[in-house]
Design an enzyme around this catalytic site. Structure first.
Site, PDB file in Angstrom:
ATOM      1  N   GLY A 191     -15.488 -31.118   7.717  1.00 53.92           N
ATOM      2  CA  GLY A 191     -14.712 -31.634   6.602  1.00 53.92           C
ATOM      3  C   GLY A 191     -15.177 -33.013   6.169  1.00 53.92           C
ATOM      4  N   ASP A 251      -9.960 -34.310  -3.896  1.00 56.28           N
ATOM      5  CA  ASP A 251     -10.305 -34.355  -2.475  1.00 56.28           C
ATOM      6  C   ASP A 251      -9.551 -35.409  -1.685  1.00 56.28           C
ATOM      7  OD1 ASP A 251     -12.084 -32.567  -3.496  1.00 56.28           O
ATOM      8  OD2 ASP A 251     -13.881 -33.497  -2.660  1.00 56.28           O
ATOM      9  N   GLU A 293     -10.414 -29.164  -0.786  1.00 56.68           N
ATOM     10  CA  GLU A 293     -11.475 -30.115  -1.139  1.00 56.68           C
ATOM     11  C   GLU A 293     -12.566 -29.397  -1.923  1.00 56.68           C
ATOM     12  OE1 GLU A 293     -12.707 -32.219   2.357  1.00 56.68           O
ATOM     13  OE2 GLU A 293     -10.659 -32.505   3.040  1.00 56.68           O
ATOM     14  N   THR A 352     -14.274 -28.965  -5.986  1.00 64.73           N
ATOM     15  CA  THR A 352     -14.364 -29.544  -7.321  1.00 64.73           C
ATOM     16  C   THR A 352     -13.572 -28.761  -8.368  1.00 64.73           C
ATOM     17  OG1 THR A 352     -16.530 -30.500  -6.827  1.00 64.73           O
ATOM     18  CG2 THR A 352     -15.957 -30.236  -9.143  1.00 64.73           C
ATOM     19  N   ARG A 381      -6.383 -30.784 -15.330  1.00 68.87           N
ATOM     20  CA  ARG A 381      -6.020 -30.187 -16.621  1.00 68.87           C
ATOM     21  C   ARG A 381      -4.530 -29.907 -16.689  1.00 68.87           C
ATOM     22  NH1 ARG A 381     -11.103 -25.903 -17.053  1.00 68.87           N
ATOM     23  NH2 ARG A 381     -12.593 -27.337 -18.038  1.00 68.87           N
ATOM     24  N   VAL A 432     -15.273 -19.725  -1.124  1.00 68.64           N
ATOM     25  CA  VAL A 432     -16.480 -19.089  -0.604  1.00 68.64           C
ATOM     26  C   VAL A 432     -17.194 -20.045   0.345  1.00 68.64           C
ATOM     27  CG1 VAL A 432     -18.817 -18.345  -1.220  1.00 68.64           C
ATOM     28  CG2 VAL A 432     -16.883 -17.514  -2.533  1.00 68.64           C
ATOM     29  N   HIS A 485     -21.090   2.255  -9.184  1.00 69.54           N
ATOM     30  CA  HIS A 485     -22.028   2.719  -8.155  1.00 69.54           C
ATOM     31  C   HIS A 485     -23.471   2.612  -8.659  1.00 69.54           C
ATOM     32  CE1 HIS A 485     -23.281   5.029  -4.656  1.00 69.54           C
ATOM     33  NE2 HIS A 485     -24.083   5.711  -5.464  1.00 69.54           N
TER      34      HIS A 485
END
Length: 220
Positions: A12, A53, A60, A62, A70, A93, A192
């Site tokens: 972190g 952050d 944390e 962006t 916003r 992710v 597929h």
């Protein structure tokens, strides 16, 4: 730690909040230096807001800071008093090899929130066709999980590790954010050959308690 092939150590970040006058303004921080805020990005001092952050939201990222900013602008200057970022279902992710994608609750979190009896867990593990022309020892396995809750099996958690996980997660995150159910996933025709099609074909496909389970558009 048991037997593992590799270990990822993510420590972190440390917020740089000292020396900017927070103490003089009376703005509270936690033991790690993160600025304490509520769900509307408000600190304990009226008129002082914080986001990103350096806050204790634990996200944390962006895009999270951009979205929160916003919404804060919408509330303060756009005439939308209820505008805020909803932190409950933010997709994330890990850009490892292979990548890891997740949105919503993990299985332990879902058990803590709803109890084991109210959950239905769907899992899949396979070697995607991305590696179809590769030697067997070069084919990297892929794993997916759907965590569903309630009689309608609302998808409250979606997790994937494997090639393309980072790209496929954004679209599925929209579905989870909209409150999609396992039946909604089943009602979507598979693309597929893709790895993502596994999420809309997980067994038992189109079934519940051994009987066909039609989507709302086809039920009387």
């Amino acid at each position: 730690i048991g037997e593992v092939d590799q270990m990822l150590f993510a420590v972190g970040r440390t917020p740089v909040t000292e020396g900017i006058g927070l103490e003089a303004a009376g703005v509270e921080t936690d033991e790690h230096g993160f600025i304490k805020v509520d769900e509307y990005e408000r600190t304990n001092v009226p008129g002082v807001h914080a986001l990103g952050d350096a806050t204790n939201t634990a996200w944390e990222l962006t895009p999270v800071a951009i979205a929160a900013g916003r919404r804060l602008a919408d509330r303060l200057f756009g005439g939308e008093p209820n505008a805020r970022l909803e932190y409950e279902t933010i997709p994330t992710v890990v850009f490892s090899h292979p990548p890891i994608g997740t949105v919503g609750l993990t299985e332990p979190q879902a058990v803590d929130k709803y109890g084991q009896d109210g959950l239905k867990i769907y899992k899949a593990k396979f070697k995607p066709m991305h590696y179809a022309m590769c030697e067997m020892d070069k084919k990297v396995p892929m794993a997916m999980k759907l965590i569903c809750h309630g009689p309608e099996e609302k998808v409250v958690g979606l997790h994937v590790v494997g090639v393309g996980a980072d790209e496929m997660l954004q679209g599925f995150a929209v579905a989870v954010k909209m409150g999609a159910t396992k039946r909604d996933f089943d009602h979507c025709v598979a693309l597929h050959p893709t790895a993502a099609e596994e999420f809309v074909t997980m067994a038992p496909w189109g079934m519940k308690e051994g009987k066909p389970w039609l989507p709302g558009t086809l039920r009387p």
